[in-house]
Design an enzyme around this catalytic site. Structure first.
Site, PDB file in Angstrom:
ATOM      1  N   PRO A 128       0.685  -1.082  -0.084  1.00 45.44           N
ATOM      2  CA  PRO A 128      -0.151  -0.034   0.083  1.00 45.44           C
ATOM      3  C   PRO A 128       0.857   1.444   0.104  1.00 45.44           C
ATOM      4  O   PRO A 128       0.460   2.193  -0.690  1.00 45.44           O
ATOM      5  CB  PRO A 128      -0.883  -0.130   1.268  1.00 45.44           C
ATOM      6  CG  PRO A 128      -0.733  -1.646   1.611  1.00 45.44           C
ATOM      7  CD  PRO A 128       0.290  -2.238   1.033  1.00 45.44           C
ATOM      8  N   ILE A 157      -1.513  -7.508  -6.637  1.00 48.33           N
ATOM      9  CA  ILE A 157      -0.751  -8.852  -7.014  1.00 48.33           C
ATOM     10  C   ILE A 157      -1.447  -9.451  -7.945  1.00 48.33           C
ATOM     11  O   ILE A 157      -2.358 -10.230  -7.773  1.00 48.33           O
ATOM     12  CB  ILE A 157      -0.489  -9.510  -5.621  1.00 48.33           C
ATOM     13  CG1 ILE A 157       0.389  -8.919  -4.626  1.00 48.33           C
ATOM     14  CG2 ILE A 157       0.435 -10.882  -6.094  1.00 48.33           C
ATOM     15  CD1 ILE A 157       1.858  -8.034  -4.938  1.00 48.33           C
ATOM     16  N   GLN A 279      -6.615   9.067 -47.501  1.00 51.52           N
ATOM     17  CA  GLN A 279      -5.354   9.274 -47.063  1.00 51.52           C
ATOM     18  C   GLN A 279      -5.118   9.791 -45.449  1.00 51.52           C
ATOM     19  O   GLN A 279      -4.183   9.304 -44.781  1.00 51.52           O
ATOM     20  CB  GLN A 279      -4.484  10.840 -47.768  1.00 51.52           C
ATOM     21  CG  GLN A 279      -3.323  10.739 -47.874  1.00 51.52           C
ATOM     22  CD  GLN A 279      -2.529  11.780 -48.335  1.00 51.52           C
ATOM     23  OE1 GLN A 279      -2.979  13.191 -48.221  1.00 51.52           O
ATOM     24  NE2 GLN A 279      -1.681  11.681 -49.315  1.00 51.52           N
ATOM     25  N   GLU A 363       5.302  -3.337 -13.092  1.00 55.41           N
ATOM     26  CA  GLU A 363       6.654  -3.665 -13.270  1.00 55.41           C
ATOM     27  C   GLU A 363       7.608  -2.451 -13.788  1.00 55.41           C
ATOM     28  O   GLU A 363       8.524  -2.452 -14.339  1.00 55.41           O
ATOM     29  CB  GLU A 363       6.936  -4.904 -14.668  1.00 55.41           C
ATOM     30  CG  GLU A 363       6.239  -6.110 -13.995  1.00 55.41           C
ATOM     31  CD  GLU A 363       6.582  -7.405 -14.612  1.00 55.41           C
ATOM     32  OE1 GLU A 363       7.719  -7.338 -15.027  1.00 55.41           O
ATOM     33  OE2 GLU A 363       5.859  -8.215 -14.531  1.00 55.41           O
ATOM     34  N   GLY A 364       7.311  -1.428 -12.898  1.00 54.23           N
ATOM     35  CA  GLY A 364       8.060  -0.273 -13.137  1.00 54.23           C
ATOM     36  C   GLY A 364       7.432   1.003 -14.006  1.00 54.23           C
ATOM     37  O   GLY A 364       7.097   0.485 -15.026  1.00 54.23           O
TER      38      GLY A 364
HETATM   39  N1  CAA Z   1      19.002  -4.117 -11.576  1.00 53.93           N
HETATM   40  C1  CAA Z   1      19.765  -4.715 -10.538  1.00 53.93           C
HETATM   41  N2  CAA Z   1      20.143  -3.948  -9.164  1.00 53.93           N
HETATM   42  C2  CAA Z   1      19.381  -2.704  -9.205  1.00 53.93           C
HETATM   43  C3  CAA Z   1      18.751  -2.292 -10.217  1.00 53.93           C
HETATM   44  C4  CAA Z   1      18.401  -2.864 -11.287  1.00 53.93           C
HETATM   45  N3  CAA Z   1      17.805  -2.392 -12.378  1.00 53.93           N
HETATM   46  N4  CAA Z   1      18.155  -0.915  -9.541  1.00 53.93           N
HETATM   47  C5  CAA Z   1      18.762  -0.797  -8.536  1.00 53.93           C
HETATM   48  N5  CAA Z   1      19.604  -1.872  -8.228  1.00 53.93           N
HETATM   49  C6  CAA Z   1      20.285  -2.223  -6.775  1.00 53.93           C
HETATM   50  C7  CAA Z   1      21.300  -1.201  -6.794  1.00 53.93           C
HETATM   51  O1  CAA Z   1      22.445  -1.492  -7.408  1.00 53.93           O
HETATM   52  C8  CAA Z   1      21.345  -1.106  -5.281  1.00 53.93           C
HETATM   53  O2  CAA Z   1      22.199  -2.122  -4.577  1.00 53.93           O
HETATM   54  P1  CAA Z   1      23.629  -2.161  -4.086  1.00 53.93           P
HETATM   55  O3  CAA Z   1      23.500  -1.085  -3.066  1.00 53.93           O
HETATM   56  O4  CAA Z   1      23.954  -3.402  -3.628  1.00 53.93           O
HETATM   57  O5  CAA Z   1      24.594  -1.525  -5.315  1.00 53.93           O
HETATM   58  C9  CAA Z   1      20.072  -1.288  -4.714  1.00 53.93           C
HETATM   59  O6  CAA Z   1      19.304  -1.818  -5.792  1.00 53.93           O
HETATM   60  C10 CAA Z   1      19.333   0.031  -4.379  1.00 53.93           C
HETATM   61  O7  CAA Z   1      19.334   0.789  -5.496  1.00 53.93           O
HETATM   62  P2  CAA Z   1      19.084   2.242  -5.360  1.00 53.93           P
HETATM   63  O8  CAA Z   1      19.911   2.885  -4.336  1.00 53.93           O
HETATM   64  O9  CAA Z   1      19.154   2.775  -6.601  1.00 53.93           O
HETATM   65  O10 CAA Z   1      17.477   2.407  -4.734  1.00 53.93           O
HETATM   66  P3  CAA Z   1      16.423   3.561  -5.090  1.00 53.93           P
HETATM   67  O11 CAA Z   1      15.511   3.339  -3.952  1.00 53.93           O
HETATM   68  O12 CAA Z   1      17.097   4.943  -5.370  1.00 53.93           O
HETATM   69  O13 CAA Z   1      15.687   3.101  -6.366  1.00 53.93           O
HETATM   70  C11 CAA Z   1      14.416   1.745  -7.815  1.00 53.93           C
HETATM   71  C12 CAA Z   1      15.640   1.846  -6.637  1.00 53.93           C
HETATM   72  C13 CAA Z   1      15.155   1.439  -9.181  1.00 53.93           C
HETATM   73  C14 CAA Z   1      13.763   3.072  -7.962  1.00 53.93           C
HETATM   74  C15 CAA Z   1      13.636   0.639  -7.550  1.00 53.93           C
HETATM   75  O14 CAA Z   1      12.712   0.836  -6.408  1.00 53.93           O
HETATM   76  C16 CAA Z   1      12.595   0.134  -8.471  1.00 53.93           C
HETATM   77  O15 CAA Z   1      12.743  -0.503  -9.808  1.00 53.93           O
HETATM   78  N6  CAA Z   1      11.347   0.524  -8.237  1.00 53.93           N
HETATM   79  C17 CAA Z   1      10.311   0.089  -9.079  1.00 53.93           C
HETATM   80  C18 CAA Z   1       9.464  -1.162  -8.481  1.00 53.93           C
HETATM   81  C19 CAA Z   1       8.713  -2.064  -9.283  1.00 53.93           C
HETATM   82  O16 CAA Z   1       9.162  -1.962 -10.512  1.00 53.93           O
HETATM   83  N7  CAA Z   1       7.626  -2.522  -9.110  1.00 53.93           N
HETATM   84  C20 CAA Z   1       6.942  -3.346  -9.831  1.00 53.93           C
HETATM   85  C21 CAA Z   1       5.840  -4.183  -9.052  1.00 53.93           C
HETATM   86  S1  CAA Z   1       6.041  -5.809  -9.495  1.00 53.93           S
HETATM   87  C22 CAA Z   1       4.705  -5.979 -10.614  1.00 53.93           C
HETATM   88  O17 CAA Z   1       4.227  -4.989 -11.130  1.00 53.93           O
HETATM   89  C23 CAA Z   1       4.697  -7.353 -11.032  1.00 53.93           C
HETATM   90  C24 CAA Z   1       3.123  -7.754 -11.577  1.00 53.93           C
HETATM   91  O18 CAA Z   1       2.121  -8.025 -10.738  1.00 53.93           O
HETATM   92  C25 CAA Z   1       2.965  -7.488 -13.090  1.00 53.93           C
END
Ligand code: CAA
Length: 379
Positions: A128, A157, A279, A363-364
């Site tokens: 949430p 989910i 067109q 998924e982001g």
């Molecule tokens: N690949 C691998 N590792 C990654 C990464 C990536 N793309 N992005 C960040 N990391 C790692 C970093 O390297 C870091 O690790 P280390 O400290 O060991 O180096 C760690 O993750 C934290 O990274 P940040 O400090 O950059 O973290 P942040 O808080 O600034 O940002 C973010 C991270 C990229 C914004 C992340 O929170 C994110 O991707 N958020 C989106 C989440 C998401 O995609 N949710 C989707 C839900 S699932 C879904 O939708 C499934 C479904 O049902 C269809």
């Protein structure tokens, strides 16, 4: 990168196209209206090998490459994006993550059943108060020696009720921030695990999206994926691959709407000739087709890089960013070309337009993809 699809790729594409037209198209409007999960159809997708396409044959998977997977995802998404999100989550978030990072025992116990579609999986990260800001997990997994005590709520989910196996991301040590997060495999039926309300959604209405509640659920340590504190990296790495699946879903939604628009514009007459002879319509179709081709190139590039075991993080985010954007444009134009018919359910394009929106969110979000891309660019 080879632009020529192999015989095997073409066979997978044709099998997915046939399945979508023969098994998913009938009833797709009713399932959308009634929010009915395509249970029988997903079972058949498992039997045909679509639920664990990239999993090694040792674990009952199809042993196929990512190109095959995106080809199948595109065809299935043209017809039923509710079925394809179920397929995408099972293939790329659950099976791929488990195969890459799970223990041999976890693969035997869980992956083998997930890969055949005998059971389906869910990936539980969003909460949430933690969607895009995924490090702010409130769900806790307290270390109790040989088990974790899981407490919290997960939101939105996919496969929330239809799944049997859930990968749950939870915070074990808040002082370590993202390095204190774990990924745990939770079985449906574990005491304290309750499936909450089903969401009434704008699109992908046939997919079952639920909240999940965990109250003092005892999850054995053997169900942790990777080392202690690996959960956030697990989630991020898995999502990198998942984004290729959602990009191909967006591509399929766009391509499905485009194909319907071409068909309609050849059949429908206005001002004494077919729409396709005007067109104004030709230019719309030209724009739509160009965007779809560009999206497909990005999707295939990301899939190819992943298959080559090269870094695909930026490519996957670019593919999702672009394909989800053009899915909005193309489906909206498909409705426009259909005119009044486009606004009613029988012609399918209004559903595709509604389905397209989620590809910019899950998924982001679009904004998260831009963060991922710019971080990669500026490394
Ligand atoms: N690949 C691998 N590792 C990654 C990464 C990536 N793309 N992005 C960040 N990391 C790692 C970093 O390297 C870091 O690790 P280390 O400290 O060991 O180096 C760690 O993750 C934290 O990274 P940040 O400090 O950059 O973290 P942040 O808080 O600034 O940002 C973010 C991270 C990229 C914004 C992340 O929170 C994110 O991707 N958020 C989106 C989440 C998401 O995609 N949710 C989707 C839900 S699932 C879904 O939708 C499934 C479904 O049902 C269809």
């Amino acid at each position: 990168m080879n632009f020529q699809l192999t015989e095997e790729h073409l066979a997978v594409q044709q099998a997915a196209r046939d399945f979508a037209n023969n098994e998913l198209l009938p009833g797709v409007i009713e399932r959308d209206t009634e929010q009915k999960f395509p249970k029988e159809q997903v079972k058949k997708m498992g039997e045909l090998g679509f639920m664990g396409m990239m999993v090694d044959t040792r674990y009952n998977g199809g042993g196929m490459d990512t190109i095959s997977y995106v080809l199948a995802m595109e065809e299935i998404s043209k017809i039923d994006a509710s079925a394809s999100v179920c397929m995408s989550v099972n293939n790329s978030l659950v099976c791929w993550g488990l195969e890459k990072f799970g223990t041999e025992e976890q693969k035997e116990k869980y992956l083998k059943r997930l890969a055949t579609g005998e059971v389906i999986g869910a990936f539980c990260l969003s909460e949430p108060e933690a969607g895009s800001d995924a490090t702010s997990q409130r769900t806790t997994a307290e270390d109790k020696g040989d088990y974790y005590l899981l407490n919290g709520t997960k939101n939105w989910i996919t496969n929330g009720n239809s799944a049997s196996i859930y990968i749950v991301i939870a915070q074990t040590d808040i002082t370590k921030k993202h390095k204190g997060i774990n990924a745990l495999i939770v079985d449906k039926g574990m005491p304290g695990f309750v499936v909450g309300k089903k969401e009434d959604k704008m699109g992908i209405r046939g997919s079952d999206t639920h909240s999940l509640m965990f109250t003092d659920v005892k999850v054995p340590k053997a169900n942790r994926i990777g080392d202690d504190g690996f959960g956030f990296t697990f989630a991020m790495t898995t999502l990198n691959g998942g984004r290729i699946g959602i990009a191909s879903q967006a591509l399929g939604i766009a391509a499905g709407a485009y194909e319907l628009a071409v068909k309609y514009s050849k059949e429908r007459k206005a001002f004494g000739k077919a729409l396709a002879e005007h067109q104004a319509i030709q230019f719309k179709l030209a724009d739509m087709a160009t965007k779809i081709d560009a999206a497909r190139l990005l999707v295939h590039q990301a899939a190819w890089l992943k298959d080559q075991k090269k870094d695909f993080v930026k490519a996957a985010a670019m593919a999702k960013l672009y394909a989800s954007q053009i899915a909005q444009d193309v489906t909206t134009e498909a409705v426009q070309i259909h005119g009044g018919y486009g606004y009613v359910k029988e012609f399918h394009v209004e559903r595709l337009m509604r389905d397209a929106k989620i590809t910019q969110i899950y998924e982001g979000t679009t904004e998260i993809q831009k963060m991922v891309i710019s971080r990669e660019l500026l490394k």
